[in-house]
Design an enzyme around this catalytic site. Structure first.
Site, PDB file in Angstrom:
ATOM      1  N   ASP A   1     -80.892  37.741  70.640  1.00 36.36           N
ATOM      2  CA  ASP A   1     -80.173  38.491  69.624  1.00 36.36           C
ATOM      3  C   ASP A   1     -81.047  38.499  68.369  1.00 36.36           C
ATOM      4  O   ASP A   1     -82.052  37.783  68.276  1.00 36.36           O
ATOM      5  CB  ASP A   1     -78.770  37.914  69.373  1.00 36.36           C
ATOM      6  CG  ASP A   1     -77.839  38.997  68.804  1.00 36.36           C
ATOM      7  OD1 ASP A   1     -78.349  39.982  68.228  1.00 36.36           O
ATOM      8  OD2 ASP A   1     -76.608  38.861  68.921  1.00 36.36           O
TER       9      ASP A   1
HETATM   10  C1  BGC Z   1     -75.725  41.786  67.342  1.00 33.52           C
HETATM   11  C2  BGC Z   1     -76.028  42.382  68.696  1.00 33.52           C
HETATM   12  C3  BGC Z   1     -76.746  43.704  68.533  1.00 33.52           C
HETATM   13  C4  BGC Z   1     -78.005  43.470  67.725  1.00 33.52           C
HETATM   14  C5  BGC Z   1     -78.813  44.726  67.540  1.00 33.52           C
HETATM   15  C6  BGC Z   1     -76.961  41.741  66.464  1.00 33.52           C
HETATM   16  O1  BGC Z   1     -76.645  41.365  65.169  1.00 33.52           O
HETATM   17  O2  BGC Z   1     -75.212  40.492  67.510  1.00 33.52           O
HETATM   18  O3  BGC Z   1     -74.836  42.545  69.405  1.00 33.52           O
HETATM   19  O4  BGC Z   1     -77.045  44.250  69.775  1.00 33.52           O
HETATM   20  O5  BGC Z   1     -77.635  42.980  66.442  1.00 33.52           O
HETATM   21  O6  BGC Z   1     -78.198  45.626  66.707  1.00 33.52           O
END
Ligand code: BGC
Length: 761
Positions: free
Chosen positions: A278
């Site tokens: 993440d």
């Molecule tokens: C979120 C993810 C997301 C990623 C990209 C993160 O902050 O937890 O779910 O896919 O950002 O946008």
């Protein structure tokens, strides 16, 4: 465009994570043998790029130097092609970039939020909707979505409950597989498809206190029986990638957790796709007090099984791989093989997606694909099918536009005419102006013979500042005290002079989703005061909820005649609400979560164990003294404009041996005068064994449509996989000789019951 003189991957090669292709292996080997260590590390580096506040020159030199393997958040096809050209024409090895984006519930056309889609209990619909979303994103050159989120959520204070399928592992697994099939179909390289990414592996929904990113402590039995199944279902459906979660699981951050990423994901489940962290979760291993510094974080994440690092530009914790991996290999802390293993998975995905052959997107086709009227039609059907009718006293609904007693309608509430909020979180690139609000939907439905007037009544308090405001734009300024008073009075007087009031209340779209936890489930601002004042006028009131989590609505549930849970229903939401309120569609959605009376009941979910005599018995003390322990609405609950009865429940074999299956049959009859949908739900309870099992567990469901008076037999299979669970005592999956209660009915409180005995072979 063919860049290498090697065989092109066959179109019909199944790209499921569980397949290997010898021709791709050869191409990867060949490429790997020509890569420098820095170029390999470059493939493991993914960067955010925001068109709103970045310039191409900020990343192009790194793309040219082979220091970036993937980018996310670019939705402009011209920029995608521009960056891709730098990669495939100007970098030494000409390796294409992989462009990713959060295509969560639509792209240009917004579908209902995932929690709503789960309320449809209709996996085929979910599959179709994600197929449309994939085609729209693919049209601009995106090849990879960070979806589905398959985290089980049993705490509605957690804002991300809106992004998943709710509390139940069985429903969650069916939904997870449907999302994956919708995005990828048989092959994510085929036209209009995307590579899917199951997230957030694993246990993220169990964050302490419902606070986003907070620690999760989950015992193995709960991991295997509750939190893992939707991930396993996504793997079985062929999901091509996985995202490691932010939080720590049992004191080990998920992004440095070899138990999750190697033992379970790869060894137990045979997952062959790649793992992305993440955003900045690698560098955050330092924040967790797990890694000593950024270099140590890179070491721990890579060796635990994170292949690609997602990085936020400018964040001090970002770029751990890019800044440290080369040195870690030179020092001998990370081996060349460990780096090659990760690079191999990224290259494999790029080959499988056909990126080497077709790196560019045809910019001229975007508008045609985005404006396909079929997309909006499906979005409307999806919204209709996701809505849940919670209450309908005296059959107030459906309204009749030809009825002279309802010739003036007051549409009231801060969300009644909000285009932004009808869509829900993760809606960034749709045409917000074309989203249909409830007010617009009702006006379009009733035509000129019915007078429809609107007042917002209250504004929604916002002590809260969404981190996504920068992408969504700021909300208008809060009302002045004088304006508050005037708007409130205007709404009340409008209600007083109208035949019926449609009150549209709930939460702003950014009040659920990421970083949007709440300590209560209250309707924010003065919405409850507005509700009580208007309900006190004695007019028929329909409450329509626009929201991403269950809310505290106990007062309304006792005092307002009709309540429709519309969730954030997407671009066509207002039309779908009007379709339901005026009977052009019959509600058939069911709750994918147990609906609490108040936040004090959390965690509350139907599949709990029982540790005392049930609440119905005298001397029941496992209780609150101030409120009942039962929920306001049970899991699986939802009304229709018609009624159904369940009868004649039987098992084809009342006694089976371990490993054998039986059929469960039930007759479902539409006992009303309209056609409608019912969701037949099968629950079981294992009465005894080497572990206490939940009082009920969903093990089958089917949404069916029945005409008035029509009767249908619904069949389920109960076999080894439904009757097996993971036992902490055995540290294994077990199926035991035992007696099972088997219920089928319309929600988790179904009363029609039979038994099944499982005996030793
Ligand atoms: C979120 C993810 C997301 C990623 C990209 C993160 O902050 O937890 O779910 O896919 O950002 O946008």
């Amino acid at each position: 465009m063919v860049l290498f003189d090697l065989p092109v991957v066959a179109r019909n090669t199944r790209l499921a994570s569980n397949t290997k292709s010898p021709s791709i292996d050869r191409r990867v080997d060949e490429l790997l043998s020509r890569m420098t260590l820095d170029e390999k590390v470059g493939q493991l580096n993914q960067l955010f790029y925001f068109t709103q506040f970045m310039k191409p020159e900020m990343v192009e030199p790194d793309i040219r130097a082979g220091k970036v393997g993937s980018l996310l958040f670019i939705t402009d096809p011209a920029i995608i092609n521009r960056f891709q050209k730098v990669a495939v024409e100007n970098s030494r090895l000409k390796i294409p970039l992989l462009f990713g984006f959060d295509v969560i519930h639509g792209f240009h056309t917004i579908f209902p939020v995932p929690l709503a889609m789960a309320s449809s209990w209709d996996p085929a619909l979910v599959e179709q909707a994600q197929g449309v979303a994939a085609s729209e994103a693919r049209a601009v050159g995106i090849r990879w979505t960070f979806a589905p989120m398959v985290d089980i959520a049993r705490d509605p204070r957690w804002g991300r409950i809106v992004e998943g399928a709710g509390e139940d592992p069985f429903l969650g697994s069916r939904m997870a597989a449907a999302h994956v099939r919708g995005f990828q179909d048989q092959d994510p390289s085929s036209p209009g498809r995307l590579l899917a990414c199951m997230k957030h592996f694993a246990g993220y929904g169990s964050a302490h206190g419902g606070r986003d990113y907070d620690s999760a402590y989950i015992a193995d039995a709960e991991l295997y029986n509750v939190y893992f199944p939707p991930f396993k279902a996504a793997v079985d459906a062929g999901v091509g990638s996985a995202m490691s979660a932010y939080m720590d699981l049992n004191d080990v951050p998920a992004t440095g957790n070899a138990f999750l990423l190697r033992d379970v994901l790869r060894k137990e489940w045979g997952f062959k796709g790649f793992v992305v962290s993440d955003a900045d979760a690698v560098g955050n291993l330092v924040t967790h007090g797990f890694a000593e510094d950024k270099s140590d974080a890179a070491y721990r994440a890579l060796t635990a099984g994170v292949d690609l690092e997602m990085s936020f530009p400018g964040n001090p914790v970002s770029n751990a791989y890019a800044t440290s991996l080369t040195k870690l290999v030179q020092e001998g802390r990370v081996t060349k093989d460990q780096v090659d293993e990760a690079v191999r998975r990224i290259l494999e995905a790029k080959f499988k997606l056909g990126l080497f052959e077709n790196p560019y997107v045809d910019e001229t086709r975007v508008a045609t694909i985005h404006n396909d009227p079929e997309h909006r039609r499906l979005a409307r059907v999806a919204a209709q099918r996701s809505m849940v009718l919670l209450r309908n006293e005296g059959n107030l609904l459906p309204l009749d536009k030809r009825d002279s007693k309802v010739s003036s309608v007051a549409v009231i509430g801060p969300l009644a005419d909000s285009k932004r909020d009808i869509r829900g979180s993760w809606s960034f690139v749709d045409d917000v102006k074309s989203a249909v609000t409830v007010l617009e939907g009702i006006r379009a439905k009733v035509g000129p013979s019915v007078k429809v007037e609107y007042a917002a009544g209250v504004d929604i308090a916002r002590a809260f500042q969404s981190p996504f405001a920068i992408l969504q734009g700021a909300r208008p300024a809060a009302w002045s005290e004088a304006q508050k008073q005037a708007e409130f009075e205007k709404a009340v007087s409008l209600a007083r002079s109208s035949d019926v009031v449609i009150l549209v209340l709930g939460q702003h779209e950014e009040m659920s989703g990421e970083a949007a936890s709440q300590s209560t489930l209250d309707l924010p601002g003065r919405q409850v005061e507005l509700l009580k004042t208007i309900a006190g006028l004695g007019k028929p009131v329909v409450l329509v909820l626009i929201n991403g989590r269950p809310l505290e609505i106990s007062w309304a549930a006792a005092n307002v005649s009709a309540i429709l849970e519309a969730w954030h229903p997407g671009s066509e939401g207002g039309n779908a609400v009007a379709d339901i309120l005026y009977g052009d569609a019959t509600p058939g959605g069911k709750l994918p979560v147990t609906w609490p009376r108040s936040a004090g009941q959390i965690p509350i979910y139907y599949a709990h164990n029982i540790t005392q005599e049930p609440e119905t018995k005298k001397n029941f003390t496992s209780r609150y003294w101030d409120i009942p322990t039962s929920p306001l609405y049970p899991f699986g609950y939802g009304l229709s404009y018609t009624t159904f009865s369940f009868s004649n429940l039987r098992v084809s074999k009342p006694e089976v041996k371990l490993g054998e299956s039986t059929e469960v049959l039930v007759d479902v009859e539409n006992t009303g005068r309209r056609a409608g949908d019912e969701v037949a739900q099968l629950y079981i309870h294992q009465r005894f064994g080497i572990a206490s099992r939940p009082v009920r567990e969903l093990k089958g469901f089917e949404r069916i449509t029945l005409g008035p008076g029509e009767k249908k037999t619904v069949r389920f299979t109960l076999g080894k996989s439904e009757l097996t669970y993971w036992s902490a005592a055995a540290k294994a999956w077990v199926q035991e000789p035992a007696v099972f209660d088997v219920w089928v009915g319309a929600d988790a409180t179904a009363t029609l019951v039979t038994t099944l005995r499982v005996v030793a072979r």
